[in-house]
Enzyme design. Structure first.
Site, PDB file in Angstrom:
ATOM      1  N   GLU A  55       0.802  -1.222   0.000  1.00  0.00           N
ATOM      2  CA  GLU A  55       0.000   0.000   0.000  1.00  0.00           C
ATOM      3  C   GLU A  55       0.840   1.280   0.000  1.00  0.00           C
ATOM      4  O   GLU A  55       0.594   2.171  -0.836  1.00  0.00           O
ATOM      5  CB  GLU A  55      -0.978   0.005   1.191  1.00  0.00           C
ATOM      6  CG  GLU A  55      -2.004  -1.115   1.141  1.00  0.00           C
ATOM      7  CD  GLU A  55      -1.580  -2.347   1.914  1.00  0.00           C
ATOM      8  OE1 GLU A  55      -2.450  -3.007   2.503  1.00  0.00           O
ATOM      9  OE2 GLU A  55      -0.346  -2.643   1.933  1.00  0.00           O
ATOM     10  N   TRP A 173      17.798 -38.329 -16.670  1.00  0.00           N
ATOM     11  CA  TRP A 173      16.658 -37.511 -16.310  1.00  0.00           C
ATOM     12  C   TRP A 173      15.407 -38.183 -16.854  1.00  0.00           C
ATOM     13  O   TRP A 173      15.365 -38.543 -18.035  1.00  0.00           O
ATOM     14  CB  TRP A 173      16.779 -36.099 -16.866  1.00  0.00           C
ATOM     15  CG  TRP A 173      17.923 -35.328 -16.288  1.00  0.00           C
ATOM     16  CD1 TRP A 173      19.113 -35.091 -16.859  1.00  0.00           C
ATOM     17  CD2 TRP A 173      17.945 -34.658 -15.007  1.00  0.00           C
ATOM     18  NE1 TRP A 173      19.905 -34.322 -16.043  1.00  0.00           N
ATOM     19  CE2 TRP A 173      19.195 -34.053 -14.896  1.00  0.00           C
ATOM     20  CE3 TRP A 173      17.025 -34.532 -13.969  1.00  0.00           C
ATOM     21  CZ2 TRP A 173      19.562 -33.311 -13.779  1.00  0.00           C
ATOM     22  CZ3 TRP A 173      17.386 -33.805 -12.868  1.00  0.00           C
ATOM     23  CH2 TRP A 173      18.642 -33.201 -12.784  1.00  0.00           C
ATOM     24  N   ARG A 210      18.260 -22.376 -10.393  1.00  0.00           N
ATOM     25  CA  ARG A 210      19.373 -22.194 -11.330  1.00  0.00           C
ATOM     26  C   ARG A 210      18.839 -21.914 -12.737  1.00  0.00           C
ATOM     27  O   ARG A 210      17.727 -22.266 -13.083  1.00  0.00           O
ATOM     28  CB  ARG A 210      20.254 -23.443 -11.360  1.00  0.00           C
ATOM     29  CG  ARG A 210      20.832 -23.824 -10.012  1.00  0.00           C
ATOM     30  CD  ARG A 210      21.824 -24.985 -10.106  1.00  0.00           C
ATOM     31  NE  ARG A 210      21.222 -26.204 -10.595  1.00  0.00           N
ATOM     32  CZ  ARG A 210      20.501 -27.049  -9.852  1.00  0.00           C
ATOM     33  NH1 ARG A 210      20.268 -26.777  -8.579  1.00  0.00           N
ATOM     34  NH2 ARG A 210      19.996 -28.150 -10.379  1.00  0.00           N
ATOM     35  N   GLU A 298       9.969 -31.957  -2.739  1.00  0.00           N
ATOM     36  CA  GLU A 298      10.378 -32.730  -3.907  1.00  0.00           C
ATOM     37  C   GLU A 298      10.691 -34.182  -3.554  1.00  0.00           C
ATOM     38  O   GLU A 298      11.464 -34.832  -4.239  1.00  0.00           O
ATOM     39  CB  GLU A 298      11.569 -32.045  -4.588  1.00  0.00           C
ATOM     40  CG  GLU A 298      11.250 -30.634  -5.065  1.00  0.00           C
ATOM     41  CD  GLU A 298      12.270 -30.081  -6.047  1.00  0.00           C
ATOM     42  OE1 GLU A 298      12.742 -30.845  -6.912  1.00  0.00           O
ATOM     43  OE2 GLU A 298      12.599 -28.888  -5.939  1.00  0.00           O
ATOM     44  N   GLY A 301       9.986 -40.633  -1.640  1.00  0.00           N
ATOM     45  CA  GLY A 301       8.734 -41.332  -1.534  1.00  0.00           C
ATOM     46  C   GLY A 301       8.184 -41.449  -0.136  1.00  0.00           C
ATOM     47  O   GLY A 301       6.971 -41.297   0.081  1.00  0.00           O
ATOM     48  N   ALA A 304       6.962 -37.933   1.050  1.00  0.00           N
ATOM     49  CA  ALA A 304       5.753 -37.578   0.306  1.00  0.00           C
ATOM     50  C   ALA A 304       4.550 -38.362   0.820  1.00  0.00           C
ATOM     51  O   ALA A 304       3.462 -37.806   1.012  1.00  0.00           O
ATOM     52  CB  ALA A 304       5.970 -37.844  -1.181  1.00  0.00           C
ATOM     53  N   ALA A 305       4.741 -39.669   1.068  1.00  0.00           N
ATOM     54  CA  ALA A 305       3.637 -40.503   1.551  1.00  0.00           C
ATOM     55  C   ALA A 305       3.183 -40.060   2.941  1.00  0.00           C
ATOM     56  O   ALA A 305       1.982 -40.044   3.237  1.00  0.00           O
ATOM     57  CB  ALA A 305       4.062 -41.969   1.563  1.00  0.00           C
TER      58      ALA A 305
END
Length: 366
Positions: A55, A173, A210, A298, A301, A304-305
């Site tokens: 503002e 990759w 990067r 990222e 496993g 993430a789980a």
């Protein structure tokens, strides 16, 4: 102004605010547009580090043209004195006639007081314009203030059959350079990038932004119960240049803690869950208390789980490549322990498209 005009200028305020994502925590990434007789006379967004707020920057640009104007702000203006005076006070002092906001700020220091301060100054206040879009834009800040944790985006890059590596561990990759470039842009829009200890050991990642002229880097967070991480890897040797935060259990060896602190990393003790792994809720509460509002996870496993099982993933980002690795490949997710489909975490599709030879799909919690 018509409702259509309000929506158009609020959309601009939201897009301006998005420029601060990943750079302003623990503050929200707010945008502000000053409009006089249908013409934009001032624009602002939260500056890197969280100040100045949107503002006062927009008002400074507007100058005298701000008197009698309408200010569009993507979140309720602050009403408390901190390092800087309240933004609601600045709007009133500038003589704006009307303020349009998208959401009320749930921060206990604000929570409607900014709107009340404006009304007390004789300013017309309209709220709730593009509220759903604003909630999504400010989700990390709102969750931090209401639940004490940052918003979590879980990114998974996998083969067509949901594998992230071959049986031997080869993973570079699976997706192409275009997908990887977008991932770096996503990192830049989050406060922190987070991985599990297994990923840190196996991949020796940089976890930095990067290839796009980045002028700032997100905090790099590694979750490792015992802190059994290589102290000659990329994270260790760059810990003084780019922040490294290590979430560990209470049973982590004190010598390892001291060694990592000596390398410039920050060690954060969190609770261990019933299964013997770090409790995901405790991790996020600790990161929220440290000021983080948006975390980009990222993997791997298991981490993430655990986040999915605990209902702590707010957005899923998937990159799917056109190759298959078979049942012997390493799955993108660890064990969820589901017996019925009804128990599976559900998400709603919000975006899909081609990225090079891969498919990008984004989902948010249903």
């Amino acid at each position: 102004m018509s409702a259509g005009d309000d929506a158009r200028f609020m959309a601009l305020a939201l897009s301006l605010g998005a420029r601060g994502l990943g750079r302003v925590w623990p503050n929200p990434a707010v945008g502000c547009v000053i409009v006089q007789a249908g013409r934009i006379v001032g624009r602002g967004w939260t500056a890197p580090g969280g100040r100045p707020h949107a503002e006062p920057q927009a008002l400074a640009q507007a100058g005298e043209a701000g008197r009698g104007a309408t200010a569009y702000v993507s979140l309720e203006p602050c009403s408390h004195h901190g390092i800087t005076p309240p933004c609601a006070e600045a709007l009133a002092a500038a003589g704006v006639a009307r303020v349009v906001t998208a959401l009320e700020d749930p921060d206990p220091r604000v929570a409607g007081r900014g709107h009340a301060m404006l009304r007390a100054a004789g300013i017309e206040v309209t709220t709730g314009v593009l509220a759903e879009s604003a909630w999504r834009a400010h989700r990390g800040f709102l969750l931090n203030r209401t639940k004490g944790r940052p918003a979590v985006t879980l990114k998974l890059a996998s083969s067509f059959d949901g594998r992230i590596a071959t049986a031997t561990g080869e993973s570079r990759w699976i997706t192409g350079p275009e997908a990887r470039h977008i991932v770096h842009a996503m990192r830049a829009r989050h406060d922190a990038v987070m991985v599990g200890g297994g990923t840190a050991r196996a991949d020796d990642p940089d976890l930095t932004v990067r290839g796009m002229g980045a002028t700032h880097q997100p905090v790099r967070v590694v979750c490792s119960r015992r802190l059994d991480l290589p102290r000659d890897g990329r994270l260790a040797v760059t810990a003084r240049a780019v922040p490294v935060w290590l979430c560990h259990g209470p049973d982590a060896d004190p010598g390892r803690r001291a060694a990592w602190n000596g390398l410039g990393a920050r060690t954060i003790e969190v609770a261990v869950g019933p299964g013997g792994q770090l409790d995901p809720g405790s991790i996020l509460q600790a990161l929220g208390a440290a000021g983080l509002t948006r975390v980009f996870c990222e993997g791997g496993g298991s981490l993430a789980a655990s986040l999915l099982s605990a209902g702590l993933v707010d957005e899923l980002v998937g990159f799917t490549a056109g190759l298959a690795l078979g049942a012997e490949g390493r799955p993108a997710l660890g064990v969820l322990g589901l017996d019925r489909l009804a128990e599976a975490p559900r998400f709603r599709l919000i975006e899909t498209g081609a990225v090079g030879n891969d498919v990008l799909h984004r989902w948010e919690r249903a």
